[in-house]
Design a protein around this motif. Structure first.
Motif, mmCIF file in Angstrom:
data_model
loop_
_atom_site.group_PDB
_atom_site.id
_atom_site.type_symbol
_atom_site.label_atom_id
_atom_site.label_comp_id
_atom_site.label_asym_id
_atom_site.label_seq_id
_atom_site.Cartn_x
_atom_site.Cartn_y
_atom_site.Cartn_z
ATOM 1 N N LYS A 1 0.864 -1.191 0.000
ATOM 2 C CA LYS A 1 0.000 0.000 0.000
ATOM 3 C C LYS A 1 0.897 1.236 0.000
ATOM 4 N N THR A 2 0.856 1.999 -1.090
ATOM 5 C CA THR A 2 1.662 3.219 -1.193
ATOM 6 C C THR A 2 0.774 4.420 -0.908
ATOM 7 N N VAL A 3 1.183 5.207 0.078
ATOM 8 C CA VAL A 3 0.440 6.416 0.461
ATOM 9 C C VAL A 3 1.258 7.624 0.040
ATOM 10 N N ASN A 4 0.694 8.459 -0.810
ATOM 11 C CA ASN A 4 1.375 9.673 -1.264
ATOM 12 C C ASN A 4 0.616 10.897 -0.766
ATOM 13 N N LEU A 5 1.342 11.790 -0.111
ATOM 14 C CA LEU A 5 0.759 13.035 0.399
ATOM 15 C C LEU A 5 1.273 14.183 -0.453
ATOM 16 N N ALA A 6 0.413 14.716 -1.289
ATOM 17 C CA ALA A 6 0.813 15.760 -2.229
ATOM 18 C C ALA A 6 0.258 17.116 -1.778
ATOM 19 N N PRO A 7 1.010 18.215 -1.995
ATOM 20 C CA PRO A 7 2.260 18.321 -2.753
ATOM 21 C C PRO A 7 3.451 17.728 -2.001
ATOM 22 N N ALA A 8 4.355 17.129 -2.745
ATOM 23 C CA ALA A 8 5.460 16.392 -2.135
ATOM 24 C C ALA A 8 6.503 17.298 -1.502
ATOM 25 N N ASP A 9 6.513 18.588 -1.858
ATOM 26 C CA ASP A 9 7.531 19.487 -1.301
ATOM 27 C C ASP A 9 7.068 20.193 -0.033
ATOM 28 N N LEU A 10 5.854 19.889 0.437
ATOM 29 C CA LEU A 10 5.331 20.483 1.676
ATOM 30 C C LEU A 10 5.488 19.480 2.808
ATOM 31 N N LYS A 11 6.168 19.870 3.876
ATOM 32 C CA LYS A 11 6.391 18.952 4.983
ATOM 33 C C LYS A 11 5.070 18.653 5.693
ATOM 34 N N LYS A 12 4.821 17.381 5.954
ATOM 35 C CA LYS A 12 3.596 16.948 6.629
ATOM 36 C C LYS A 12 3.946 16.556 8.065
ATOM 37 N N GLU A 13 3.252 17.137 9.020
ATOM 38 C CA GLU A 13 3.565 16.905 10.433
ATOM 39 C C GLU A 13 2.308 16.490 11.188
#
Length: 511
Positions: free
Chosen positions: A65-77
């Motif tokens: 299961k691949t989870v992608n959080l876009a936009p990829a250049d924004l840090k997710k916290e």
């Protein structure tokens, strides 16, 4: 199958929309891969999500299961992506899309599928509205906070299973409705009042002037004179917060997790009183993941610094920029964040290390050198940014022990302050300036003109008391506020004399 849901990530006091994509593909070894610049809390979500899906009796396919959080250049916290990741993963596993194109979804998951509250929901709801999302799905405990924002429907969920059923159309949830105006009016009360303070009438006058013009204030006096008691009541005489101010302030408290869960948003002006051992980052903001400091938590309210000389000099110096600009910019290698910090500074200090210099009843034990070194802990540039310096003497016993109230109530004083602010609102209509204290040089020259007599008094004071150029403009701004309180269109001689008195205290006190 690839499933897409929408969430949001906090960036300073604001939020940015995040697209949560999940792809499930066959493989011998089950694995969850999270990409898109996640921090440790987001990477760990895979274990919480798998447990929550299992506990909620939802199907989870084997494989990768691949989870992608876009936009990829924004840090997710943080853990707020747990709920949308779990829903997207279950949807991709069952190969059945959810009716969530118009939804913004946030929430932390417990191992049993319970949805826990998260920080910054108010900012997330604002971003959802800006991005055209019509519905916001949040933890049930966060629903009142999100419902403050008009234009989006807020649905509070208690569990992953409930959220899944809702998006499948199998279990309806009523949107959370909040009568914002009624809530705002019913909670706009302070626990303290000015009529509880005995004596100190000249100090109350100075505080009224400070509140009317948005001026910073320094109180100087021995221990036990009521400096802290007075400071805690400053917010009660400031004009009531508008709804826009309340939302702005609530956003800051929400992202730091300081918002009272029983209140949807702040309806009274904040009062922050950090200890003198606070660090630069604690006062100004910062950290590995930069967050707001005390100056931002006091936005639209009062920042009280008790025992001002006990603060580290470097810590005090970092306040000079927010005092002038009304915001704080924190720069890191990954980028810069700006936090609002438009607050009123109220400070208090003793006249000397022992606290009794100039006291008629107790003898000071400090040498002139000790007094001078104590005073020099506060730099001249910082003192110049404090418009009003007022001496706070001991209260007479007879006045202290009387049964009568201490004078006017906060409501009465606040009404005069409101009227003075209304005058300033008309004066600065169409400009970024709101109060007299924020006037720049051009506006000071335009609105603080003096007649010959007042100008002569000011010139004499500048020469004899050795005021700086900045102090000159501060005197004019305070005089303008005094004229506004007195209902005068022009600055009078008495206004200039009173404004000079407030500036001269710190010059003569240690002589």
């Amino acid at each position: 199958m690839i499933t897409r849901l929408y969430s949001a990530a906090l960036r300073g006091v604001d939020a940015r929309e995040v697209e949560v994509e999940v792809n499930v593909r066959n493989a011998e070894k089950p694995q969850v891969i999270v990409v898109g610049l996640p921090d440790a809390a987001v990477r760990e979500s895979s274990q919480r999500v798998i447990s929550a899906i299992s506990a909620s009796a939802l199907y989870l396919a084997d494989g990768i299961k691949t989870v992608n959080l876009a936009p990829a250049d924004l840090k997710k916290e943080g853990p707020s992506f747990d709920l949308p990741i779990a829903l997207a993963m279950a949807s991709a596993s069952e190969n059945e899309p959810l009716a969530a194109e118009d939804c913004c979804i946030v929430g932390e998951l417990a191992l049993d599928g319970t949805v826990r509250p998260v920080k910054g929901v108010l900012s997330i709801a604002l971003e959802a509205k800006r991005g055209g999302r019509l519905r916001v799905i949040v933890p049930e405990a966060n629903a009142p906070e999100a419902a403050v924002i008009d234009g989006v429907e807020v649905f509070g969920v208690r569990s992953l299973h409930q959220a899944w059923k809702f998006l499948r159309g199998e279990e309806p949830i009523r949107p959370f409705n909040l009568d914002r105006r009624a809530f705002f009016e019913s909670h706009r009360r302070y626990e303290v009042d000015f009529d509880e303070v005995k004596g100190q009438h000249h100090v109350k006058r100075a505080m009224e002037v400070a509140a009317a013009g948005g001026h910073n204030l320094l109180m100087v006096g021995p221990p036990g004179t009521g400096k802290s008691m007075l400071a805690k009541r400053m917010a009660t005489i400031m004009p009531d917060m508008s709804e826009d101010e309340a939302i702005e302030t609530t956003k800051i408290h929400s992202i730091t997790g300081l918002l009272d869960p029983k209140r949807a948003f702040l309806t009274t002006r904040p009062f922050r009183a950090p200890h003198h051992t606070i660090s630069d980052a604690g006062l100004l903001g910062g950290g590995t993941n930069p967050g707001p400091g005390e100056v931002s938590l006091a936005h639209h309210g009062v920042l009280f610094l008790d025992e001002l000389p006990e603060f580290r000099r470097q810590t005090l110096e970092v306040m000079r920029q927010p005092l002038e600009d009304g915001d704080v910019t924190i720069s890191r290698a990954a980028g810069s964040l700006t936090f609002p910090a438009r607050f009123m500074l109220v400070a208090a200090m003793n006249p000397c290390p022992c606290g009794y210099y100039g006291d008629p009843k107790r003898q000071c034990r400090c040498s002139p050198g000790q007094i001078e070194r104590y005073r020099q802990r506060i730099s001249g540039p910082l003192l110049d940014r404090i418009d009003l310096h007022i001496e706070v003497p001991l209260v007479d016993f007879r006045e202290l022990s009387s049964d009568t109230k201490g004078g006017e109530s906060s409501a009465v004083i606040r009404e005069r302050v409101r009227q003075a602010r209304e005058v300033q609102g008309h004066r600065f209509k169409g400009k970024s300036v709101i109060t007299n204290s924020a006037m720049g040089t051009r506006l000071v020259r335009e609105h603080c003109k003096l007649d010959a007599e007042a100008s002569a008094y000011l010139e004499q004071a500048m020469e004899q008391l050795n005021f700086s150029a900045r102090a000159h403009d501060r005197i004019l701004k305070v005089a303008r506020t005094l004229a506004d309180l007195g209902g005068s269109g022009a600055i009078r001689t008495q206004d200039i004399l009173e404004a000079i008195q407030y500036r001269s205290l710190d010059r003569n006190l240690f002589a």
